[in-house]
Scaffold this motif. Sequence first.
Motif, PDB file in Angstrom:
ATOM      1  N   GLU A  47       0.817  -1.225   0.000  1.00  0.00           N
ATOM      2  CA  GLU A  47       0.000   0.000   0.000  1.00  0.00           C
ATOM      3  C   GLU A  47       0.848   1.272   0.000  1.00  0.00           C
ATOM      4  N   HIS A  48       2.147   1.134   0.252  1.00  0.00           N
ATOM      5  CA  HIS A  48       3.058   2.277   0.151  1.00  0.00           C
ATOM      6  C   HIS A  48       3.482   2.542  -1.293  1.00  0.00           C
ATOM      7  N   ILE A  49       3.225   1.576  -2.155  1.00  0.00           N
ATOM      8  CA  ILE A  49       3.643   1.680  -3.559  1.00  0.00           C
ATOM      9  C   ILE A  49       2.500   2.315  -4.351  1.00  0.00           C
ATOM     10  N   HIS A  50       2.471   3.627  -4.304  1.00  0.00           N
ATOM     11  CA  HIS A  50       1.449   4.402  -5.001  1.00  0.00           C
ATOM     12  C   HIS A  50       2.063   5.757  -5.340  1.00  0.00           C
ATOM     13  N   CYS A  51       2.298   6.022  -6.621  1.00  0.00           N
ATOM     14  CA  CYS A  51       2.967   7.256  -7.019  1.00  0.00           C
ATOM     15  C   CYS A  51       2.523   7.693  -8.412  1.00  0.00           C
ATOM     16  N   GLU A  52       2.297   8.995  -8.541  1.00  0.00           N
ATOM     17  CA  GLU A  52       1.895   9.568  -9.824  1.00  0.00           C
ATOM     18  C   GLU A  52       3.011  10.387 -10.459  1.00  0.00           C
ATOM     19  N   GLY A  53       4.213  10.326  -9.872  1.00  0.00           N
ATOM     20  CA  GLY A  53       5.358  11.033 -10.427  1.00  0.00           C
ATOM     21  C   GLY A  53       5.925  12.046  -9.450  1.00  0.00           C
ATOM     22  N   CYS A  54       7.222  12.112  -9.387  1.00  0.00           N
ATOM     23  CA  CYS A  54       7.933  12.966  -8.430  1.00  0.00           C
ATOM     24  C   CYS A  54       7.515  14.432  -8.509  1.00  0.00           C
ATOM     25  N   ARG A  55       7.363  14.939  -9.717  1.00  0.00           N
ATOM     26  CA  ARG A  55       7.061  16.361  -9.878  1.00  0.00           C
ATOM     27  C   ARG A  55       5.604  16.620 -10.248  1.00  0.00           C
ATOM     28  N   MET A  56       4.795  15.602 -10.179  1.00  0.00           N
ATOM     29  CA  MET A  56       3.380  15.749 -10.509  1.00  0.00           C
ATOM     30  C   MET A  56       2.575  16.001  -9.240  1.00  0.00           C
ATOM     31  N   ASN A  57       1.436  16.655  -9.390  1.00  0.00           N
ATOM     32  CA  ASN A  57       0.502  16.761  -8.273  1.00  0.00           C
ATOM     33  C   ASN A  57      -0.096  15.379  -8.081  1.00  0.00           C
ATOM     34  N   GLY A  58      -0.337  15.034  -6.852  1.00  0.00           N
ATOM     35  CA  GLY A  58      -0.943  13.738  -6.591  1.00  0.00           C
ATOM     36  C   GLY A  58      -0.054  12.869  -5.729  1.00  0.00           C
ATOM     37  N   ALA A  59      -0.403  11.618  -5.654  1.00  0.00           N
ATOM     38  CA  ALA A  59       0.239  10.664  -4.752  1.00  0.00           C
ATOM     39  C   ALA A  59       1.707  10.445  -5.103  1.00  0.00           C
ATOM     40  N   LYS A  60       2.491  10.251  -4.038  1.00  0.00           N
ATOM     41  CA  LYS A  60       3.890   9.883  -4.146  1.00  0.00           C
ATOM     42  C   LYS A  60       4.167   8.804  -3.108  1.00  0.00           C
ATOM     43  N   THR A  61       5.183   8.007  -3.359  1.00  0.00           N
ATOM     44  CA  THR A  61       5.569   7.040  -2.335  1.00  0.00           C
ATOM     45  C   THR A  61       6.026   7.818  -1.110  1.00  0.00           C
ATOM     46  N   LEU A  62       6.008   7.192   0.038  1.00  0.00           N
ATOM     47  CA  LEU A  62       6.464   7.834   1.271  1.00  0.00           C
ATOM     48  C   LEU A  62       7.887   8.323   1.115  1.00  0.00           C
ATOM     49  N   PHE A  63       8.734   7.513   0.482  1.00  0.00           N
ATOM     50  CA  PHE A  63      10.117   7.938   0.298  1.00  0.00           C
ATOM     51  C   PHE A  63      10.181   9.222  -0.519  1.00  0.00           C
ATOM     52  N   CYS A  64       9.502   9.239  -1.653  1.00  0.00           N
ATOM     53  CA  CYS A  64       9.566  10.412  -2.536  1.00  0.00           C
ATOM     54  C   CYS A  64       8.955  11.641  -1.888  1.00  0.00           C
ATOM     55  N   SER A  65       7.864  11.486  -1.178  1.00  0.00           N
ATOM     56  CA  SER A  65       7.184  12.649  -0.618  1.00  0.00           C
ATOM     57  C   SER A  65       7.863  13.199   0.624  1.00  0.00           C
ATOM     58  N   SER A  66       8.468  12.340   1.434  1.00  0.00           N
ATOM     59  CA  SER A  66       8.950  12.792   2.738  1.00  0.00           C
ATOM     60  C   SER A  66      10.418  12.526   3.029  1.00  0.00           C
ATOM     61  N   LEU A  67      10.998  11.512   2.435  1.00  0.00           N
ATOM     62  CA  LEU A  67      12.325  11.086   2.843  1.00  0.00           C
ATOM     63  C   LEU A  67      13.439  11.403   1.852  1.00  0.00           C
ATOM     64  N   CYS A  68      13.114  11.619   0.603  1.00  0.00           N
ATOM     65  CA  CYS A  68      14.137  11.824  -0.424  1.00  0.00           C
ATOM     66  C   CYS A  68      14.888  13.127  -0.176  1.00  0.00           C
ATOM     67  N   GLU A  69      16.160  13.009   0.152  1.00  0.00           N
ATOM     68  CA  GLU A  69      16.992  14.188   0.439  1.00  0.00           C
ATOM     69  C   GLU A  69      17.181  15.058  -0.795  1.00  0.00           C
ATOM     70  N   ILE A  70      17.208  14.453  -1.956  1.00  0.00           N
ATOM     71  CA  ILE A  70      17.368  15.217  -3.199  1.00  0.00           C
ATOM     72  C   ILE A  70      16.135  16.079  -3.431  1.00  0.00           C
ATOM     73  N   ARG A  71      14.974  15.497  -3.287  1.00  0.00           N
ATOM     74  CA  ARG A  71      13.731  16.243  -3.481  1.00  0.00           C
ATOM     75  C   ARG A  71      13.611  17.356  -2.443  1.00  0.00           C
ATOM     76  N   LYS A  72      13.907  17.050  -1.178  1.00  0.00           N
ATOM     77  CA  LYS A  72      13.826  18.065  -0.126  1.00  0.00           C
ATOM     78  C   LYS A  72      14.756  19.236  -0.421  1.00  0.00           C
ATOM     79  N   CYS A  73      15.954  18.946  -0.882  1.00  0.00           N
ATOM     80  CA  CYS A  73      16.939  19.984  -1.192  1.00  0.00           C
ATOM     81  C   CYS A  73      16.444  20.880  -2.328  1.00  0.00           C
ATOM     82  N   ALA A  74      15.996  20.274  -3.414  1.00  0.00           N
ATOM     83  CA  ALA A  74      15.538  21.053  -4.570  1.00  0.00           C
ATOM     84  C   ALA A  74      14.335  21.914  -4.214  1.00  0.00           C
ATOM     85  N   VAL A  75      13.393  21.352  -3.480  1.00  0.00           N
ATOM     86  CA  VAL A  75      12.210  22.119  -3.078  1.00  0.00           C
ATOM     87  C   VAL A  75      12.619  23.292  -2.184  1.00  0.00           C
ATOM     88  N   ALA A  76      13.522  23.036  -1.235  1.00  0.00           N
ATOM     89  CA  ALA A  76      13.979  24.108  -0.335  1.00  0.00           C
ATOM     90  C   ALA A  76      14.671  25.233  -1.100  1.00  0.00           C
TER      91      ALA A  76
END
Length: 113
Positions: A47-76
Motif C-alpha cells: 500500500e506504500h507503492i502508489h505514485c503519480e510522479g515525483c514532480r506531478m501533483n498527486g500521490a507519491k511514495t512515502l520515500f519520494c514525498s517525505s524522505l528523499c533528500e534530493i527532493r527536499k533539497c531542490a524544493v527548499a
Amino acid sequence: MKRLIAICGLDCEKCDAYIATKNDDQELREKTARLWSALNHASILPEHIHCEGCRMNGAKTLFCSSLCEIRKCAVAKGFETCASCSESDACPKVNAIWQNNPQAKENLLNQIK
C-alpha cells in the motif's frame, strides 16, 4: 520540460511504483514492496507503492514525498530539478543516482536544451 522526469533525472515512467499505480497492478506493488524493503532494510508495504510522479501533483511514495533528500533539497532551494542547481555536479546525493543510472543525468541535460 517533461514532467515525468524526476527532480534527480530518473524517468518516472520507468519506475515500478509509477507503473503499478498507473496500471493498478497489485502484483507489481507487492513485488516492488518486497524489493524496496530488502534494498532499504525497511518495512515497505504494497500500500506504500502508489505514485503519480515525483514532480506531478498527486500521490507519491512515502520515500519520494517525505524522505528523499534530493527532493527536499531542490524544493527548499526552489528548483524544479537538479539541473537548475549550480552545485549538482559536486552533490554527493544526486551523483549517487547518476553513478548508478547515467541516463538520469542525461535526462536532465536534455530537459534544459
